[in-house]
Design a protein around this motif. Structure first.
Motif, PDB file in Angstrom:
ATOM      1  N   LYS A   4       0.833  -1.205   0.000  1.00 41.28           N
ATOM      2  CA  LYS A   4       0.000   0.000   0.000  1.00 41.28           C
ATOM      3  C   LYS A   4       0.866   1.253   0.000  1.00 41.28           C
ATOM      4  O   LYS A   4       0.586   2.227  -0.715  1.00 41.28           O
ATOM      5  N   PHE A   5       1.940   1.237   0.793  1.00 39.57           N
ATOM      6  CA  PHE A   5       2.862   2.374   0.854  1.00 39.57           C
ATOM      7  C   PHE A   5       3.493   2.636  -0.508  1.00 39.57           C
ATOM      8  O   PHE A   5       3.583   3.785  -0.958  1.00 39.57           O
ATOM      9  N   LEU A   6       3.962   1.595  -1.182  1.00 41.95           N
ATOM     10  CA  LEU A   6       4.623   1.763  -2.473  1.00 41.95           C
ATOM     11  C   LEU A   6       3.675   2.335  -3.522  1.00 41.95           C
ATOM     12  O   LEU A   6       4.051   3.206  -4.314  1.00 41.95           O
ATOM     13  N   ARG A   7       2.440   1.873  -3.510  1.00 43.11           N
ATOM     14  CA  ARG A   7       1.480   2.395  -4.493  1.00 43.11           C
ATOM     15  C   ARG A   7       1.132   3.853  -4.204  1.00 43.11           C
ATOM     16  O   ARG A   7       0.877   4.630  -5.123  1.00 43.11           O
ATOM     17  N   ALA A   8       1.140   4.221  -2.929  1.00 42.23           N
ATOM     18  CA  ALA A   8       0.872   5.623  -2.591  1.00 42.23           C
ATOM     19  C   ALA A   8       2.075   6.499  -2.905  1.00 42.23           C
ATOM     20  O   ALA A   8       1.936   7.610  -3.436  1.00 42.23           O
ATOM     21  N   LYS A   9       3.279   6.006  -2.607  1.00 39.94           N
ATOM     22  CA  LYS A   9       4.500   6.789  -2.821  1.00 39.94           C
ATOM     23  C   LYS A   9       4.714   7.094  -4.299  1.00 39.94           C
ATOM     24  O   LYS A   9       5.150   8.194  -4.665  1.00 39.94           O
ATOM     25  N   PHE A  10       4.412   6.112  -5.145  1.00 39.45           N
ATOM     26  CA  PHE A  10       4.624   6.294  -6.585  1.00 39.45           C
ATOM     27  C   PHE A  10       3.296   6.401  -7.328  1.00 39.45           C
ATOM     28  O   PHE A  10       3.158   5.917  -8.457  1.00 39.45           O
ATOM     29  N   ALA A  11       2.329   7.052  -6.690  1.00 42.71           N
ATOM     30  CA  ALA A  11       0.994   7.144  -7.287  1.00 42.71           C
ATOM     31  C   ALA A  11       1.012   7.828  -8.646  1.00 42.71           C
ATOM     32  O   ALA A  11       0.219   7.500  -9.540  1.00 42.71           O
ATOM     33  N   LYS A  12       1.925   8.790  -8.843  1.00 40.26           N
ATOM     34  CA  LYS A  12       1.998   9.507 -10.124  1.00 40.26           C
ATOM     35  C   LYS A  12       2.753   8.716 -11.180  1.00 40.26           C
ATOM     36  O   LYS A  12       2.777   9.105 -12.346  1.00 40.26           O
ATOM     37  N   LYS A  13       3.405   7.624 -10.766  1.00 43.59           N
ATOM     38  CA  LYS A  13       4.121   6.748 -11.702  1.00 43.59           C
ATOM     39  C   LYS A  13       3.719   5.307 -11.406  1.00 43.59           C
ATOM     40  O   LYS A  13       4.474   4.540 -10.812  1.00 43.59           O
ATOM     41  N   PRO A  14       2.513   4.924 -11.808  1.00 45.29           N
ATOM     42  CA  PRO A  14       1.997   3.603 -11.429  1.00 45.29           C
ATOM     43  C   PRO A  14       2.863   2.441 -11.900  1.00 45.29           C
ATOM     44  O   PRO A  14       2.924   1.404 -11.241  1.00 45.29           O
ATOM     45  N   GLU A  15       3.570   2.612 -13.043  1.00 37.34           N
ATOM     46  CA  GLU A  15       4.411   1.514 -13.510  1.00 37.34           C
ATOM     47  C   GLU A  15       5.605   1.301 -12.566  1.00 37.34           C
ATOM     48  O   GLU A  15       6.035   0.165 -12.332  1.00 37.34           O
ATOM     49  N   ILE A  16       6.133   2.400 -11.999  1.00 35.23           N
ATOM     50  CA  ILE A  16       7.219   2.286 -11.026  1.00 35.23           C
ATOM     51  C   ILE A  16       6.698   1.667  -9.739  1.00 35.23           C
ATOM     52  O   ILE A  16       7.368   0.837  -9.101  1.00 35.23           O
ATOM     53  N   ALA A  17       5.490   2.059  -9.344  1.00 33.82           N
ATOM     54  CA  ALA A  17       4.884   1.492  -8.136  1.00 33.82           C
ATOM     55  C   ALA A  17       4.735  -0.018  -8.268  1.00 33.82           C
ATOM     56  O   ALA A  17       5.127  -0.779  -7.370  1.00 33.82           O
ATOM     57  N   GLU A  18       4.195  -0.460  -9.387  1.00 37.33           N
ATOM     58  CA  GLU A  18       3.970  -1.895  -9.571  1.00 37.33           C
ATOM     59  C   GLU A  18       5.282  -2.651  -9.710  1.00 37.33           C
ATOM     60  O   GLU A  18       5.391  -3.808  -9.292  1.00 37.33           O
ATOM     61  N   ALA A  19       6.312  -2.014 -10.281  1.00 38.80           N
ATOM     62  CA  ALA A  19       7.613  -2.654 -10.378  1.00 38.80           C
ATOM     63  C   ALA A  19       8.204  -2.881  -8.997  1.00 38.80           C
ATOM     64  O   ALA A  19       8.774  -3.947  -8.711  1.00 38.80           O
ATOM     65  N   ASN A  20       8.076  -1.901  -8.114  1.00 36.76           N
ATOM     66  CA  ASN A  20       8.580  -2.062  -6.753  1.00 36.76           C
ATOM     67  C   ASN A  20       7.808  -3.133  -5.996  1.00 36.76           C
ATOM     68  O   ASN A  20       8.395  -3.912  -5.240  1.00 36.76           O
ATOM     69  N   VAL A  21       6.493  -3.164  -6.201  1.00 39.18           N
ATOM     70  CA  VAL A  21       5.692  -4.213  -5.569  1.00 39.18           C
ATOM     71  C   VAL A  21       6.120  -5.579  -6.086  1.00 39.18           C
ATOM     72  O   VAL A  21       6.251  -6.551  -5.321  1.00 39.18           O
ATOM     73  N   ALA A  22       6.369  -5.663  -7.386  1.00 41.79           N
ATOM     74  CA  ALA A  22       6.799  -6.932  -7.979  1.00 41.79           C
ATOM     75  C   ALA A  22       8.151  -7.369  -7.425  1.00 41.79           C
ATOM     76  O   ALA A  22       8.376  -8.556  -7.135  1.00 41.79           O
ATOM     77  N   ALA A  23       9.077  -6.421  -7.262  1.00 45.24           N
ATOM     78  CA  ALA A  23      10.386  -6.753  -6.691  1.00 45.24           C
ATOM     79  C   ALA A  23      10.235  -7.224  -5.253  1.00 45.24           C
ATOM     80  O   ALA A  23      10.896  -8.184  -4.821  1.00 45.24           O
ATOM     81  N   PHE A  24       9.368  -6.554  -4.503  1.00 49.17           N
ATOM     82  CA  PHE A  24       9.115  -6.928  -3.111  1.00 49.17           C
ATOM     83  C   PHE A  24       8.560  -8.351  -3.043  1.00 49.17           C
ATOM     84  O   PHE A  24       9.028  -9.184  -2.250  1.00 49.17           O
ATOM     85  N   ARG A  25       7.596  -8.656  -3.894  1.00 51.77           N
ATOM     86  CA  ARG A  25       7.014  -9.997  -3.909  1.00 51.77           C
ATOM     87  C   ARG A  25       8.027 -11.041  -4.370  1.00 51.77           C
ATOM     88  O   ARG A  25       8.049 -12.174  -3.866  1.00 51.77           O
ATOM     89  N   ALA A  26       8.889 -10.647  -5.327  1.00 53.68           N
ATOM     90  CA  ALA A  26       9.904 -11.583  -5.812  1.00 53.68           C
ATOM     91  C   ALA A  26      10.874 -11.953  -4.699  1.00 53.68           C
ATOM     92  O   ALA A  26      11.309 -13.104  -4.593  1.00 53.68           O
ATOM     93  N   GLY A  27      11.232 -10.978  -3.873  1.00 55.36           N
ATOM     94  CA  GLY A  27      12.099 -11.268  -2.738  1.00 55.36           C
ATOM     95  C   GLY A  27      11.454 -12.229  -1.764  1.00 55.36           C
ATOM     96  O   GLY A  27      12.098 -13.156  -1.242  1.00 55.36           O
ATOM     97  N   TRP A  28      10.170 -12.004  -1.502  1.00 60.35           N
ATOM     98  CA  TRP A  28       9.426 -12.908  -0.616  1.00 60.35           C
ATOM     99  C   TRP A  28       9.411 -14.325  -1.201  1.00 60.35           C
ATOM    100  O   TRP A  28       9.711 -15.303  -0.512  1.00 60.35           O
ATOM    101  N   ASN A  29       9.094 -14.432  -2.486  1.00 59.26           N
ATOM    102  CA  ASN A  29       9.005 -15.743  -3.126  1.00 59.26           C
ATOM    103  C   ASN A  29      10.372 -16.428  -3.199  1.00 59.26           C
ATOM    104  O   ASN A  29      10.461 -17.660  -3.104  1.00 59.26           O
ATOM    105  N   PHE A  30      11.430 -15.650  -3.376  1.00 48.48           N
ATOM    106  CA  PHE A  30      12.767 -16.222  -3.390  1.00 48.48           C
ATOM    107  C   PHE A  30      13.067 -16.898  -2.053  1.00 48.48           C
ATOM    108  O   PHE A  30      13.598 -18.011  -2.011  1.00 48.48           O
ATOM    109  N   GLY A  31      12.741 -16.234  -0.963  1.00 49.13           N
ATOM    110  CA  GLY A  31      12.940 -16.844   0.341  1.00 49.13           C
ATOM    111  C   GLY A  31      12.133 -18.118   0.502  1.00 49.13           C
ATOM    112  O   GLY A  31      12.614 -19.104   1.083  1.00 49.13           O
TER     113      GLY A  31
END
Length: 648
Positions: free
Chosen positions: A214-241
């Protein structure tokens, strides 16, 4: 299984001959990852100052707070906006200590180090105890990067890390691979590697994830593609573990259900708590809040935060320099506002003449000093307690000023209210001494109910208060309250209350200019008596065992001192503890408290300023224990010093 962790690797389960792992006497099916229970963990994120380590630490801390753990943090970063990449001076780190019980410090040494490059590893590995976990971004360990920090051979291959549990992870490569579908450039994708690391650590320690997304989508609200990329990286780290074999164990630290009184809590930094305390004080005083300030590390966050709250009647003025900032604030105090100026040590030096003017005018003014390493520009992003004597005596003439010091990040809220109480009640400037450790550190804070806050309402003068010999009723601006010795507060423009202001000595009562020697002696002594008479709480002493040694502290040393005292008592030692909030005036029972003990030890992040005051005022042989390296005390270090003092 619950244990105090020094290294998660120390708690390896045993495997039987079938290859299945035994957990608590029961077999776990092959492939299912183990979850271990710990009572506390210390994690340090470290990388270049542009790698987002502060943001990563902040997010991990926020989720930890929402989970219900007690926590304490220590951000540590260079003074430069963008320090040289890949160098030791450019390393930025964020340490978080979280637990299922009450804790007081960000921890002496990290159990887990996340090193984003060779510089981060070299700058921090000495702090990690043997057996600790080290997660290394292997993509950054190129020959040139290693040579820049003095590695002749790769520490990942030369055996120098054999004493640690090392997890080599190609964070950059994995992040870029995870973000292929977003069409980002390599450089843009690399920027999200801190979110990959955050996702991995969030998996390892079962941190909530919804808040970060939620924080990432709010922080990059004006750049939704950057927001979703950060969310994807965050999820990828979780899945890697979750999927990699290198991380076979994850850890749980239960909420600290018994550590806190019932209430609603939030994570808060010292500067944010202080900002909220100032707003609360203005509301409780029913006065507009005015901040006149000039940006300076580490106080600038207060200006930034207060500027967001115009809805509460807050007015912020970013002045052209420190002198203009306090001048505007003092003018606002004259006009009837709760006036504040914020700065650090160098700014206090520049503001000293106007602080003296506020002493002469006897107007309420809060001077907030977020102390940092000095002298001069010194260490802008490091912490120190070296402004105490400046706060006490750093003005020309006899210009006494009350001094208040918070003890923890959350306590900055209460200290701001207390400083406002003193300023408004006694019509005086007040110096509030926080420091960089409190300002940037954070901990859980119980949000108070409104009925818990003090009533700070004060009365303005409304008419004449003195009758002359001929029967004429007049307004005397220096006719004092017999209890507080405070002069009346007259808002400019109130009919009949016209009076002189300025820095030249005033005549007692009438406020006319006076060069009379006897009057000056009276005014000097009266201003001192007013400060001496300020009502402050008696000093509380924690001494369950009737100790002969007292450790006395002030300000941000509270956490390390208390943690050290607890260690000594757990080992059977006896030591008493007391901590000062009010440094001028001292609590009235301080002399009596000091007289009870054979030895008094005063730990300070300076060269002995409180100890000097204690020795001079009470003729007590106070022993200093000092540190001026820009970092807070470590509990183990203090415990050793206190043991030595007890046994001496």
């Amino acid at each position: 299984m619950t244990s105090q962790v020094s290294s998660p690797a120390e708690h390896a389960d045993e495997a039987d001959e079938t290859g299945e792992t035994l957990v608590g006497g029961q077999r776990r099916p092959p492939g299912e990852k183990e979850v271990r229970q710990l009572d506390r963990v210390i994690i340090r994120f470290a990388g270049d100052s542009g790698d987002g380590m502060q943001l990563t630490g902040d997010r991990f801390t926020s989720e930890t707070a929402s989970y219900g753990n007690d926590l304490s943090t220590l951000p540590n970063f260079p003074a430069e906006i963008r320090a040289p990449a890949g160098t030791l001076p450019g390393v930025s780190s964020f340490q978080v200590h979280f637990a299922d019980h009450d804790i007081l410090t960000p921890g002496d040494a990290p159990h887990v180090l996340v090193a984003m490059n060779p510089a981060a590893l070299k700058a921090n590995i000495a702090d990690v105890p043997r057996g600790g976990e080290v997660i290394v971004n292997t993509d950054e360990f190129a020959k040139r990067a290693m040579a820049k920090v003095g590695y002749e051979t790769s520490p990942l291959e030369d055996g120098s890390l054999d004493g640690y549990s090392v997890h080599p992870v190609p964070l950059t490569t994995l992040t870029i691979e995870a973000l292929k579908e977003f069409g980002l450039s390599r450089k843009e994708a690399e920027r999200s590697k801190n979110m990959f690391a955050l996702g991995l650590l969030s998996w390892m320690y079962h941190r909530p994830t919804e808040g970060t997304e939620k924080f990432l989508r709010a922080k990059f609200a004006k750049k939704p593609e950057i927001a979703e990329a950060n969310v994807a990286a965050f999820r990828a780290g979780w899945n890697f573990g979750e999927t990699t074999e290198d991380f076979a164990v994850s850890y749980e630290v239960a909420p600290a259900d018994t550590a806190f009184p019932t209430g609603t809590y939030r994570n808060i930094s010292g500067n944010l708590a202080l900002s909220y305390g100032l707003i609360a004080a203005s509301r409780q005083a029913d006065l507009p809040l005015y901040l006149g300030s000039y940006p300076i590390t580490p106080a600038s966050d207060i200006l930034h935060e207060l500027s967001r709250h115009k809805n509460f009647g807050v007015r912020t003025f970013q002045a052209e320099d420190e002198i203009a900032g306090i001048g505007a604030a003092l003018g606002a105090a004259f006009g009837g506002s709760l006036a504040v100026t914020t700065t650090s040590g160098p700014g206090v030096a520049l503001k000293s003449e106007t602080i003296g003017l506020a002493v002469s005018l006897e107007l309420p003014l809060l001077v907030v000093d977020i102390q940092r390493g000095g002298p001069s520009t010194g260490l802008p992003t490091k912490t120190e307690q070296a402004d105490l004597l400046q706060a006490m005596y750093g003005r020309n003439g006899e210009a006494p000023v009350p001094v208040v010091a918070p003890r923890t990040p959350a306590d900055c809220f209460d200290a701001a209210l207390d400083a406002a109480r003193i300023a408004l009640t006694y019509r005086t400037p007040v110096l509030l001494l926080s420091d960089g450790y409190l300002a940037n550190g954070s901990e859980p804070w119980r949000i108070p109910d409104l009925d818990e806050l003090p009533d700070l309402r004060t009365r303005f003068a409304t008419g004449p208060n003195h009758t002359l010999d001929d029967g004429t009723e007049v307004f005397w601006p220096y006719k004092r309250d017999p209890q507080t010795l405070a002069r009346p507060w007259a808002v400019p423009g109130t009919p009949g209350l016209e009076h002189r202001i300025g820095g030249i000595e005033k005549q007692d009562g009438s406020g006319n200019i006076s060069y009379d020697p006897a009057n000056h002696d009276l005014m000097v002594r009266t201003r001192q008596a007013k400060i001496d008479g300020i009502e402050v709480a008696d000093l509380e002493v924690d001494d369950p065992d009737g100790a002969s040694t007292l450790v006395l502290g002030w300000g941000s040393t509270y956490g390390p001192i208390t943690a050290a005292v607890r260690r000594i008592r757990r080992e059977g030692g006896a030591v008493a503890q007391a901590h000062l909030r009010h440094l001028n005036p001292f609590p009235r029972n301080l002399g009596e408290v000091l007289g009870r003990y054979d030895k008094v030890v005063v730990p300070e992040m300076n060269l002995g300023q409180l100890a000097t005051l204690i020795r001079a005022r009470f003729l007590v042989d106070a022993r200093s224990y000092n540190q001026v390296n820009g970092m807070p005390f470590k509990a183990e270090q203090l415990a050793a010093a206190l043991k030595e003092a007890i046994d001496d």
